[in-house]
Design a protein around this motif. Structure first.
Motif, mmCIF file in Angstrom:
data_model
loop_
_atom_site.group_PDB
_atom_site.id
_atom_site.type_symbol
_atom_site.label_atom_id
_atom_site.label_comp_id
_atom_site.label_asym_id
_atom_site.label_seq_id
_atom_site.Cartn_x
_atom_site.Cartn_y
_atom_site.Cartn_z
ATOM 1 N N ALA A 35 13.668 14.066 -45.725
ATOM 2 C CA ALA A 35 12.299 14.274 -46.203
ATOM 3 C C ALA A 35 11.525 15.189 -45.258
ATOM 4 N N LYS A 36 11.721 15.013 -43.942
ATOM 5 C CA LYS A 36 11.039 15.876 -42.971
ATOM 6 C C LYS A 36 11.497 17.324 -43.126
ATOM 7 N N ARG A 37 12.794 17.542 -43.322
ATOM 8 C CA ARG A 37 13.315 18.899 -43.507
ATOM 9 C C ARG A 37 12.734 19.522 -44.788
ATOM 10 N N LYS A 38 12.601 18.712 -45.828
ATOM 11 C CA LYS A 38 12.027 19.207 -47.080
ATOM 12 C C LYS A 38 10.565 19.590 -46.870
ATOM 13 N N GLU A 39 9.819 18.783 -46.122
ATOM 14 C CA GLU A 39 8.422 19.109 -45.829
ATOM 15 C C GLU A 39 8.330 20.413 -45.042
ATOM 16 N N ALA A 40 9.203 20.590 -44.077
ATOM 17 C CA ALA A 40 9.203 21.822 -43.289
ATOM 18 C C ALA A 40 9.521 23.019 -44.186
ATOM 19 N N ASN A 41 10.472 22.843 -45.069
ATOM 20 C CA ASN A 41 10.846 23.902 -46.010
ATOM 21 C C ASN A 41 9.662 24.250 -46.918
ATOM 22 N N ASP A 42 8.968 23.234 -47.409
ATOM 23 C CA ASP A 42 7.807 23.464 -48.262
ATOM 24 C C ASP A 42 6.707 24.184 -47.491
ATOM 25 N N ARG A 46 5.007 27.764 -48.370
ATOM 26 C CA ARG A 46 3.569 27.988 -48.499
ATOM 27 C C ARG A 46 3.123 29.172 -47.635
ATOM 28 N N GLU A 47 3.673 29.279 -46.436
ATOM 29 C CA GLU A 47 3.338 30.409 -45.563
ATOM 30 C C GLU A 47 3.745 31.735 -46.213
ATOM 31 N N ALA A 48 4.900 31.751 -46.823
ATOM 32 C CA ALA A 48 5.361 32.968 -47.498
ATOM 33 C C ALA A 48 4.439 33.312 -48.673
ATOM 34 N N ASP A 49 4.008 32.293 -49.410
ATOM 35 C CA ASP A 49 3.089 32.520 -50.529
ATOM 36 C C ASP A 49 1.743 33.047 -50.025
ATOM 37 N N GLU A 50 1.278 32.549 -48.878
ATOM 38 C CA GLU A 50 0.022 33.037 -48.302
ATOM 39 C C GLU A 50 0.153 34.499 -47.883
ATOM 40 N N ALA A 51 1.292 34.861 -47.314
ATOM 41 C CA ALA A 51 1.521 36.254 -46.929
ATOM 42 C C ALA A 51 1.511 37.147 -48.165
ATOM 43 N N LYS A 52 2.086 36.665 -49.225
ATOM 44 C CA LYS A 52 2.108 37.429 -50.472
ATOM 45 C C LYS A 52 0.684 37.564 -51.024
ATOM 46 N N LYS A 53 -0.096 36.505 -50.940
ATOM 47 C CA LYS A 53 -1.488 36.541 -51.394
ATOM 48 C C LYS A 53 -2.290 37.541 -50.560
ATOM 49 N N GLU A 54 -2.047 37.575 -49.264
ATOM 50 C CA GLU A 54 -2.723 38.550 -48.414
ATOM 51 C C GLU A 54 -2.380 39.983 -48.843
ATOM 52 N N ALA A 101 14.521 35.096 -46.168
ATOM 53 C CA ALA A 101 15.267 34.751 -44.951
ATOM 54 C C ALA A 101 14.922 33.352 -44.474
ATOM 55 N N THR A 102 13.646 33.019 -44.516
ATOM 56 C CA THR A 102 13.204 31.689 -44.081
ATOM 57 C C THR A 102 13.791 30.605 -44.984
ATOM 58 N N LEU A 103 13.749 30.828 -46.283
ATOM 59 C CA LEU A 103 14.315 29.848 -47.212
ATOM 60 C C LEU A 103 15.821 29.695 -47.021
ATOM 61 N N ALA A 104 16.506 30.821 -46.877
ATOM 62 C CA ALA A 104 17.958 30.759 -46.682
ATOM 63 C C ALA A 104 18.289 30.037 -45.384
ATOM 64 N N GLU A 105 17.545 30.345 -44.334
ATOM 65 C CA GLU A 105 17.778 29.690 -43.047
ATOM 66 C C GLU A 105 17.484 28.191 -43.130
ATOM 67 N N ALA A 106 16.398 27.845 -43.814
ATOM 68 C CA ALA A 106 16.043 26.435 -43.956
ATOM 69 C C ALA A 106 17.101 25.686 -44.761
ATOM 70 N N HIS A 107 17.578 26.308 -45.834
ATOM 71 C CA HIS A 107 18.618 25.652 -46.641
ATOM 72 C C HIS A 107 19.905 25.488 -45.835
ATOM 73 N N ALA A 108 20.272 26.527 -45.110
ATOM 74 C CA ALA A 108 21.498 26.442 -44.308
ATOM 75 C C ALA A 108 21.364 25.375 -43.235
#
Length: 166
Positions: A35-42, A46-54, A101-108
């Protein structure tokens, strides 16, 4: 033919006790870590979505600046549009690459952690079973001594868990 006697009942009780112990001390912490890893992934998503919004906000800013330009500055407006588009594409590409890259790294990492936890859990359970079997085989076997060995084994494991050895 299957013979129903007290040893079958005690075996069933032992299985229930082992199930409860494994569920409490093994699966609950593993699920918490997942659950903690899933929260970190989420959070990373969210950070990636914020960068896209910027990036979209920057594009809107450039578009507004271009709308206010005068007719004399058509060349300047065209240049600004080209720069804004290139900047937008660059920022979006960077944000997308970073997010991917972040998502792939988090999944791995999550898969690696999960495999490691499963492997460690299997080893711990095997060690516990071997230790219990060893004690049962080395001690003189009768119902009274079996319970004594069983209770001693549970007490030792409880001390190990409390002290953080396992």
């Amino acid at each position: 033919m299957l013979k129903l006697d007290w040893s079958l009942l005690w075996t069933a009780i032992n299985l229930v006790i082992w199930y409860i112990l494994i569920k409490k001390f093994l699966f609950k912490p593993v699920n918490n870590i997942i659950a903690k890893r899933k929260e970190a992934n989420d959070a990373e998503k969210r950070e990636a979505d914020e960068a896209k919004k910027e990036a979209f906000d920057l594009k809107e800013k450039y578009d507004k600046a271009l709308a206010n330009a005068t007719a004399d500055g058509e060349a300047i407006r065209q240049k600004s549009r080209d720069e804004a588009k290139a900047e937008y594409d660059r920022i979006v590409a960077e944000a997308k690459a970073k997010a991917d890259a972040t998502l792939a790294e988090a999944h791995a990492k999550m898969e690696e952690d999960q495999k490691k936890m499963i492997h460690d859990t299997e080893n711990k359970v095997a060690d516990l079973v071997m230790e219990a079997t060893k004690k049962m085989m080395t001690e003189k076997s009768d119902k009274g001594s079996d319970w004594s060995i069983y209770n001693d084994f549970l007490a030792e494991e409880e001390k190990k868990i409390e002290s953080g050895e396992n």
